[in-house]
Design an enzyme around this catalytic site. Sequence first.
Site, PDB file in Angstrom:
ATOM      1  CB  CYS A 130      -0.656   0.029   1.059  1.00 28.77           C
ATOM      2  SG  CYS A 130      -0.028   0.296   3.250  1.00 28.77           S
ATOM      3  CG  ASN A 161       4.798  -1.418   4.832  1.00 28.90           C
ATOM      4  OD1 ASN A 161       5.805  -1.699   5.402  1.00 28.90           O
ATOM      5  ND2 ASN A 161       3.450  -2.564   4.611  1.00 28.90           N
ATOM      6  CB  CYS A 182      -3.037   1.329   7.004  1.00 33.55           C
ATOM      7  SG  CYS A 182      -2.649   2.735   8.114  1.00 33.55           S
ATOM      8  NE  ARG A 183      -4.601   1.452   1.897  1.00 37.15           N
ATOM      9  CZ  ARG A 183      -4.665   1.681   0.596  1.00 37.15           C
ATOM     10  NH1 ARG A 183      -5.576   1.072   0.119  1.00 37.15           N
ATOM     11  NH2 ARG A 183      -3.346   2.314   0.384  1.00 37.15           N
ATOM     12  CB  SER A 184       0.473  -3.476   2.834  1.00 37.26           C
ATOM     13  OG  SER A 184       1.371  -2.165   3.456  1.00 37.26           O
ATOM     14  CG  ASP A 217      -4.864   4.639   3.247  1.00 34.27           C
ATOM     15  OD1 ASP A 217      -5.056   4.623   4.326  1.00 34.27           O
ATOM     16  OD2 ASP A 217      -4.056   5.696   2.977  1.00 34.27           O
TER      17      ASP A 217
END
Length: 156
Positions: free
Chosen positions: A12, A15, A17-19, A127
């Site tokens: 993401c 790096n 939050c999402r990933s 995000d």
Amino acid sequence: MAENKKSALFVCLGNICRSPMAEAVFTHLVKERNLTDKWFIDSAATSDYHTGESPDSRARSVMEGHAIQMNHRARPLVANDFRKFDFIFGMDKSNIRDIKCQAPKNCKAKILLLGDYDSEGPCIIQDPYYGVGDEGFEKVYEQCMRCCKAFLDKES
């Protein structure tokens, strides 16, 4: 990395939050299925804004609530990732565009949108960083769980 292992990298923007959430969910699922000897898993960022930082506290809180360990420090996507990983997953179309722009000509990785594996929701994993509270992070967790299960089912 052992040659018989498959490998997945989740990417993401920052790096944090999402990933790393997707990495933690996928790692959790791989452990549950006793496939740890079959997979190498990591996450990275298309930017270097947060290099060395721990995941966002809201992401950590949501993952702790689901009893999923999250042990990661943000790092940028590097050229070797395109040779090292079989699958590189972006969380949104901007991530995919940035990943493809960074990909060298000898890229062996399949660059995919993780949300394409979600049969229930939108293909974009939004995000949650600029949102308030944990709600957006909980949604990311749910999407990652559905997508990672579907991907693992397909690849196992």
